[in-house]
Design a protein around this motif. Structure first.
Motif, PDB file in Angstrom:
ATOM      1  N   THR A 125       0.825  -1.205   0.000  1.00 41.05           N
ATOM      2  CA  THR A 125       0.000   0.000   0.000  1.00 41.05           C
ATOM      3  C   THR A 125       0.862   1.259   0.000  1.00 41.05           C
ATOM      4  OG1 THR A 125      -0.140  -0.228   2.409  1.00 41.05           O
ATOM      5  CG2 THR A 125      -1.977  -1.085   1.103  1.00 41.05           C
ATOM      6  N   ALA A 126       1.981   1.231   0.730  1.00 37.37           N
ATOM      7  CA  ALA A 126       2.885   2.380   0.746  1.00 37.37           C
ATOM      8  C   ALA A 126       3.495   2.613  -0.634  1.00 37.37           C
ATOM      9  CB  ALA A 126       3.985   2.173   1.782  1.00 37.37           C
ATOM     10  N   HIS A 127       3.898   1.528  -1.292  1.00 32.55           N
ATOM     11  CA  HIS A 127       4.477   1.660  -2.630  1.00 32.55           C
ATOM     12  C   HIS A 127       3.430   2.142  -3.635  1.00 32.55           C
ATOM     13  CE1 HIS A 127       7.347   0.885  -5.821  1.00 32.55           C
ATOM     14  NE2 HIS A 127       6.425   0.203  -6.473  1.00 32.55           N
ATOM     15  N   PHE A 128       2.212   1.672  -3.485  1.00 36.63           N
ATOM     16  CA  PHE A 128       1.151   2.073  -4.406  1.00 36.63           C
ATOM     17  C   PHE A 128       0.854   3.572  -4.275  1.00 36.63           C
ATOM     18  CE2 PHE A 128      -3.493   2.294  -5.407  1.00 36.63           C
ATOM     19  CZ  PHE A 128      -3.370   2.057  -6.759  1.00 36.63           C
ATOM     20  N   LEU A 129       0.714   4.059  -3.049  1.00 32.65           N
ATOM     21  CA  LEU A 129       0.475   5.487  -2.838  1.00 32.65           C
ATOM     22  C   LEU A 129       1.676   6.318  -3.272  1.00 32.65           C
ATOM     23  CD1 LEU A 129      -1.340   5.549   0.629  1.00 32.65           C
ATOM     24  CD2 LEU A 129      -2.349   5.833  -1.635  1.00 32.65           C
ATOM     25  N   TYR A 130       2.869   5.781  -3.058  1.00 36.85           N
ATOM     26  CA  TYR A 130       4.078   6.493  -3.448  1.00 36.85           C
ATOM     27  C   TYR A 130       4.148   6.679  -4.968  1.00 36.85           C
ATOM     28  CZ  TYR A 130       9.102   7.338  -4.070  1.00 36.85           C
ATOM     29  OH  TYR A 130      10.317   7.856  -4.434  1.00 36.85           O
ATOM     30  N   MET A 131       3.855   5.635  -5.715  1.00 29.78           N
ATOM     31  CA  MET A 131       3.897   5.734  -7.176  1.00 29.78           C
ATOM     32  C   MET A 131       2.803   6.673  -7.694  1.00 29.78           C
ATOM     33  SD  MET A 131       6.525   4.008  -7.885  1.00 29.78           S
ATOM     34  CE  MET A 131       6.386   4.089  -9.680  1.00 29.78           C
ATOM     35  N   CYS A 132       1.627   6.612  -7.080  1.00 29.12           N
ATOM     36  CA  CYS A 132       0.551   7.525  -7.493  1.00 29.12           C
ATOM     37  C   CYS A 132       0.919   8.974  -7.199  1.00 29.12           C
ATOM     38  CB  CYS A 132      -0.744   7.158  -6.777  1.00 29.12           C
ATOM     39  SG  CYS A 132      -1.463   5.578  -7.282  1.00 29.12           S
ATOM     40  N   SER A 133       1.555   9.229  -6.056  1.00 28.48           N
ATOM     41  CA  SER A 133       1.952  10.597  -5.723  1.00 28.48           C
ATOM     42  C   SER A 133       3.029  11.105  -6.677  1.00 28.48           C
ATOM     43  CB  SER A 133       2.449  10.658  -4.277  1.00 28.48           C
ATOM     44  OG  SER A 133       3.584   9.840  -4.097  1.00 28.48           O
ATOM     45  N   ILE A 134       3.924  10.222  -7.114  1.00 30.71           N
ATOM     46  CA  ILE A 134       4.943  10.632  -8.084  1.00 30.71           C
ATOM     47  C   ILE A 134       4.292  11.038  -9.404  1.00 30.71           C
ATOM     48  CG2 ILE A 134       6.790   9.742  -9.553  1.00 30.71           C
ATOM     49  CD1 ILE A 134       7.881   8.260  -7.213  1.00 30.71           C
TER      50      ILE A 134
END
Length: 267
Positions: A125-134
């Motif tokens: 979930t952290a990686h998913f939100l991180y990629m979306c924020s990028i």
């Protein structure tokens, strides 16, 4: 007779500009990612130096005369790149922290993935939100603001002469203190919803002890978590938009705070 009208001062000025671009720029996110080949980074540094040098650059006389002073200058450029990179890393670290909170409450903390940009294992979930924020950050031209901040550093900070003072430290700490606040804001909808689910399961276990609440709780938490996770994207886009709009002011304040008192003339 100088056939090619060669000026050594101009060459030293180009080298100083190249040092600032190649060191500071690739200490920032996106440009210095490990997933980008080194040849691509080197080519981008040369192209950006050629583009920036005719407009804003250092005077060639600022080039140190001995290797010891050159090493100190490079060290100062590294410190400047780390200082500017803190501003960007804080927002994405906060989003990753919020994603880890979400993963823990959804029961997905054991599902880890490798982040190719940092090389660190993190919750899915952290990686998913991180990629979306990028993606949101890049779509709003946040990377162009980073280049603009790099250009502003030429106007206020001479090569390798970053001035670390109380004002600079205070501004960095002020930006960093928003890390956990933003992480809680990102994760709060899912945390609240999972808490309601846990409360409902606790009441069910009291009213019907024969039910296997543990087996029922895992898929229910995941389903509710993904439902509210879809609502987090709108909140996340608002946070990223506000951050991008204030990014030039943040970077300019940091650069001015790190500027020495006596400014040398620019070319």
């Amino acid at each position: 007779m100088n056939i090619f009208n060669f000026n050594p001062s101009d060459l030293m000025s180009f080298y100083l500009t190249f040092f600032r671009v190649s060191i500071v720029l690739f200490m920032l996110p996106f440009f210095g990612a490990n997933s980008i080949p080194n040849m691509v980074k080197a080519a981008l540094a040369v192209v950006m130096t050629i583009a920036i040098w005719p407009q804003v650059s250092f005077d060639g006389s600022l080039m140190p005369a001995n290797p010891y002073n050159i090493a100190l200058m490079i060290l100062g450029e590294l410190v400047l790149g780390l200082t500017l990179g803190i501003i960007i890393h804080v927002i994405f670290s906060a989003i990753q922290t919020g994603g880890n909170f979400i993963g823990v409450h959804m029961g997905l903390s054991m599902v880890n993935v490798l982040d190719p940009m940092t090389g660190v294992n993190e919750a899915v979930t952290a990686h998913f939100l991180y990629m979306c924020s990028i993606l949101v950050f890049l779509s709003m031209n946040g990377h162009l603001y980073l280049i603009s901040g790099l250009v502003d550093s030429f106007k206020y900070i001479p090569p390798g002469e970053i001035f670390i003072n109380d004002t600079l430290v205070y501004q960095i700490m002020t930006i960093s203190e928003e890390l956990f606040v933003l992480a809680v804001k990102v994760a709060s909808p899912i945390i609240a919803s999972i808490f309601v689910v846990d409360l409902a399961l606790a009441l069910i276990s009291k009213m019907a002890p024969q039910m296997n609440v543990l087996m029922l709780g895992f898929p229910l938490k995941i389903m509710v978590g993904f439902f509210f996770l879809s609502m987090v994207f709108s909140i996340l886009s608002i946070f990223i938009a506000e951050f991008v709009h204030t990014l030039p002011a943040y970077m300019l304040n940091i650069i001015k705070a790190a500027s020495p008192l006596d400014m040398p003339p620019l070319k």
